[in-house]
Scaffold this motif. Sequence first.
Motif, mmCIF file in Angstrom:
data_model
loop_
_atom_site.group_PDB
_atom_site.id
_atom_site.type_symbol
_atom_site.label_atom_id
_atom_site.label_comp_id
_atom_site.label_asym_id
_atom_site.label_seq_id
_atom_site.Cartn_x
_atom_site.Cartn_y
_atom_site.Cartn_z
ATOM 1 N N ASP A 75 0.826 -1.215 0.000
ATOM 2 C CA ASP A 75 0.000 0.000 0.000
ATOM 3 C C ASP A 75 0.864 1.271 0.000
ATOM 4 O OD1 ASP A 75 1.100 -0.247 2.500
ATOM 5 O OD2 ASP A 75 -0.729 0.260 3.596
ATOM 6 N N ALA A 76 2.143 1.136 -0.356
ATOM 7 C CA ALA A 76 3.022 2.309 -0.337
ATOM 8 C C ALA A 76 2.589 3.330 -1.392
ATOM 9 C CB ALA A 76 4.455 1.874 -0.618
ATOM 10 N N ASP A 77 2.825 4.591 -1.099
ATOM 11 C CA ASP A 77 2.666 5.654 -2.098
ATOM 12 C C ASP A 77 3.882 5.553 -3.017
ATOM 13 O OD1 ASP A 77 3.047 8.065 -3.457
ATOM 14 O OD2 ASP A 77 2.022 9.241 -1.917
ATOM 15 N N LEU A 78 3.665 5.092 -4.242
ATOM 16 C CA LEU A 78 4.809 4.749 -5.100
ATOM 17 C C LEU A 78 5.616 5.973 -5.542
ATOM 18 C CD1 LEU A 78 3.575 1.773 -7.308
ATOM 19 C CD2 LEU A 78 4.502 1.785 -4.996
ATOM 20 N N ASP A 79 4.953 7.107 -5.704
ATOM 21 C CA ASP A 79 5.706 8.307 -6.103
ATOM 22 C C ASP A 79 6.646 8.730 -4.980
ATOM 23 O OD1 ASP A 79 4.457 8.421 -8.544
ATOM 24 O OD2 ASP A 79 2.757 9.579 -7.741
ATOM 25 N N LEU A 80 6.094 8.679 -3.775
ATOM 26 C CA LEU A 80 6.898 9.055 -2.605
ATOM 27 C C LEU A 80 8.073 8.075 -2.431
ATOM 28 C CD1 LEU A 80 6.615 11.188 -0.363
ATOM 29 C CD2 LEU A 80 5.395 9.482 0.996
ATOM 30 N N LEU A 81 7.748 6.808 -2.596
ATOM 31 C CA LEU A 81 8.767 5.768 -2.484
ATOM 32 C C LEU A 81 9.869 5.978 -3.519
ATOM 33 C CD1 LEU A 81 9.786 2.997 -1.432
ATOM 34 C CD2 LEU A 81 8.233 1.920 -3.060
ATOM 35 N N LEU A 82 9.473 6.337 -4.708
ATOM 36 C CA LEU A 82 10.434 6.533 -5.796
ATOM 37 C C LEU A 82 11.442 7.625 -5.434
ATOM 38 C CD1 LEU A 82 11.296 5.823 -8.647
ATOM 39 C CD2 LEU A 82 9.559 7.381 -9.522
ATOM 40 N N GLU A 83 10.925 8.759 -5.000
ATOM 41 C CA GLU A 83 11.839 9.852 -4.622
ATOM 42 C C GLU A 83 12.727 9.420 -3.452
ATOM 43 O OE1 GLU A 83 12.159 12.378 -6.533
ATOM 44 O OE2 GLU A 83 10.443 11.676 -7.700
ATOM 45 N N GLY A 84 12.120 8.720 -2.509
ATOM 46 C CA GLY A 84 12.855 8.314 -1.308
ATOM 47 C C GLY A 84 13.972 7.337 -1.609
ATOM 48 N N ILE A 85 13.681 6.338 -2.432
ATOM 49 C CA ILE A 85 14.710 5.326 -2.684
ATOM 50 C C ILE A 85 15.828 5.888 -3.570
ATOM 51 C CG2 ILE A 85 13.445 4.214 -4.599
ATOM 52 C CD1 ILE A 85 15.545 2.332 -2.029
ATOM 53 N N LEU A 86 15.471 6.787 -4.485
ATOM 54 C CA LEU A 86 16.516 7.409 -5.321
ATOM 55 C C LEU A 86 17.516 8.159 -4.446
ATOM 56 C CD1 LEU A 86 14.489 8.883 -8.302
ATOM 57 C CD2 LEU A 86 16.414 7.294 -8.513
ATOM 58 N N PHE A 87 16.982 8.956 -3.529
ATOM 59 C CA PHE A 87 17.850 9.753 -2.658
ATOM 60 C C PHE A 87 18.565 8.853 -1.644
ATOM 61 C CE2 PHE A 87 18.021 13.111 0.887
ATOM 62 C CZ PHE A 87 19.194 13.656 0.392
ATOM 63 N N GLY A 88 17.814 7.903 -1.099
ATOM 64 C CA GLY A 88 18.382 7.042 -0.058
ATOM 65 C C GLY A 88 19.479 6.131 -0.576
ATOM 66 N N ALA A 89 19.296 5.596 -1.772
ATOM 67 C CA ALA A 89 20.269 4.614 -2.281
ATOM 68 C C ALA A 89 21.433 5.284 -3.002
ATOM 69 C CB ALA A 89 19.571 3.637 -3.225
ATOM 70 N N PHE A 90 21.152 6.362 -3.749
ATOM 71 C CA PHE A 90 22.202 6.894 -4.611
ATOM 72 C C PHE A 90 22.698 8.276 -4.208
ATOM 73 C CE2 PHE A 90 19.795 3.886 -7.404
ATOM 74 C CZ PHE A 90 20.738 2.871 -7.288
ATOM 75 N N GLY A 91 22.067 8.916 -3.218
ATOM 76 C CA GLY A 91 22.615 10.146 -2.649
ATOM 77 C C GLY A 91 23.993 9.839 -2.087
ATOM 78 N N THR A 92 24.911 10.802 -2.233
ATOM 79 C CA THR A 92 26.295 10.626 -1.783
ATOM 80 C C THR A 92 26.898 9.345 -2.388
ATOM 81 O OG1 THR A 92 25.425 11.482 0.312
ATOM 82 C CG2 THR A 92 27.749 11.039 0.264
ATOM 83 N N ALA A 93 26.418 8.981 -3.582
ATOM 84 C CA ALA A 93 26.857 7.753 -4.266
ATOM 85 C C ALA A 93 26.807 6.550 -3.319
ATOM 86 C CB ALA A 93 28.253 7.931 -4.859
ATOM 87 N N GLY A 94 25.787 6.552 -2.465
ATOM 88 C CA GLY A 94 25.594 5.408 -1.556
ATOM 89 C C GLY A 94 26.587 5.359 -0.407
ATOM 90 N N GLN A 95 27.383 6.409 -0.244
ATOM 91 C CA GLN A 95 28.433 6.367 0.783
ATOM 92 C C GLN A 95 27.998 7.080 2.063
ATOM 93 O OE1 GLN A 95 32.421 6.813 -1.728
ATOM 94 N NE2 GLN A 95 30.856 8.276 -2.280
ATOM 95 N N ARG A 96 26.847 6.739 2.535
ATOM 96 C CA ARG A 96 26.387 7.225 3.838
ATOM 97 C C ARG A 96 26.228 6.009 4.719
ATOM 98 N NH1 ARG A 96 22.271 12.163 3.945
ATOM 99 N NH2 ARG A 96 22.860 13.250 2.054
ATOM 100 N N CYS A 97 26.547 6.186 5.995
ATOM 101 C CA CYS A 97 26.331 5.057 6.903
ATOM 102 C C CYS A 97 24.846 4.716 6.960
ATOM 103 C CB CYS A 97 26.865 5.386 8.284
ATOM 104 S SG CYS A 97 26.274 6.951 8.894
#
Length: 500
Positions: free
Chosen positions: A264-286
Amino acid sequence: MAARTKEYGVYIGGEWVDSSGKETFETRNPANERVLATFPNGTRKDVERAVAAAEEAYPRWRGYPAPRRAEIVLKAALVMEERKEELGALVTREMGKVIAEGRGDVQESIDFLKYISGEGRRLLGETTPSELPDKICFTLRQPKGVVGCITPWNFPTAIPSWKIGAALVCGNTIVFKPASYTPLCGAALMDVYEEAGLPAGVLNMVTGEGGVVGTAIVEHPKVRSISFTGSVPVGKEVYEKGARRMVHVHLELGGKNPIIAMEDADLDLLLEGILFGAFGTAGQRCTAASRLIIHEDIYDLFMDLFLARVARLRIGDPIDPKVDVGPVVSRDQMERVLNYIAIGKNEGAKLLCGGHRMTKGAYGKGFFIEPTIFLARHGMRIAVEEIFGPVLSVIKIKSFEEAVAVANDVEYGLSSSIYTRDINRAWRAIDRLEAGITYINAPTIGAEVHLPFGGIKNTGVGGREAGSTAIDEFTEIKTVFVDYSGRLQKAQIEEVKPPK
Ligand code: NAD
């Protein structure tokens, strides 16, 4: 301030001085390998000098009232604010995160220094009644003495600022070792504190190899507390060495942070979130989202949207404001990430996109890796080990129970997230996810400095950084009993009769 060229010394007693050794290393821009500056490979002797300077400065700094100490820390925040653009660009050039995040790194430092400077007028203890008459009990906080701060490269101003700012307000003096990929950011902080009026010797910095400089700090008998952020293997070593000397060790280590996406996730919200979460800082965040644990019912629909967006991410020189993903920090880090990609392929994970180093044209000069997504199974190495790069493992699940079980079944416990519209399920996730931090309908990254930060399991030991808990790391509690009865009163022995 001493005049300096691009060849730095070590920072001891308020000045840049020569290292006792001859060896140096270069810090480079990971987008093009250009040399930015040269620093000494510090020695054990350098650490001894730095500790001596910190020890010498300690009684005066400790005696300077906490609200006054905090004013200097606040001034440091204001200096950073004034120099935010310049410092943000420095973070980007030396570490490789995109410029918006480079500025964010500096902003996080500013925010924390402002927050912690307020502690100068609190540093609260507790008061309680005594079980005996004419007696009062209270606690107060005292500094620990000389503390060692050892930091990684991925937040090259923010993480040192969390440690240095809190340690200073609490009245400690410091020997600081920045990561060897980002010493220039460390040096910039020394300038900031000089400009803020910090007395000489209160903050000292020695650069060099972790095994030499870091070890010398951890083993030095006069260093009373160690604050370490970095990897689990090194953290364990630091912990063991600290235990042998019986000193306080605070560890902030790795993560394998999950985003759970329910049906039941909001897919648009999820999309923005996973893009930033996974690839922000090229994934180099703890706290990077390195696992997407997704309900099978939305997998096909969501992955089509997701892969289309990932294909449009702009990868390039992080100083260009249009770029979304920069390089990884170094050749070694690149090799490590590429090795994990090879492991993923070998263990049968399905490569959905990316998977290569980018070598064409200008890319070939830097350490660029394509944003990479695998369809993995829980238990595969790429799905449980920290990679620390732009690599996401997607794991399909059938239920909330399974999602939580998969999320928790790793050695780490830093950040976690769930996307759902079901409020009860969100609360259950808050209760059951084994992590120091849980986000609801937001990605695993985005900590705010006035809340405690840290994790459980192999992610951390010894408390929480930031927030109201930051001062616990850098103070000792003194318990005080004031007996104004004028006679010897014996707790637990003396009978105190009720009034008639
Ligand atoms: P690292 O462990 O290699 O190094 C961290 C620091 O320790 C560096 O300054 C290094 O020079 C020093 N060091 C190395 N060997 C040492 C030794 N034997 N004794 C003492 N010090 C030594 O980590 P890194 O590659 O710089 O950073 C990446 C890691 O940091 C990742 O695992 C990441 O998850 C973690 N990290 C954790 C947090 C958190 O708050 N939990 C935040 C950022 C990064």
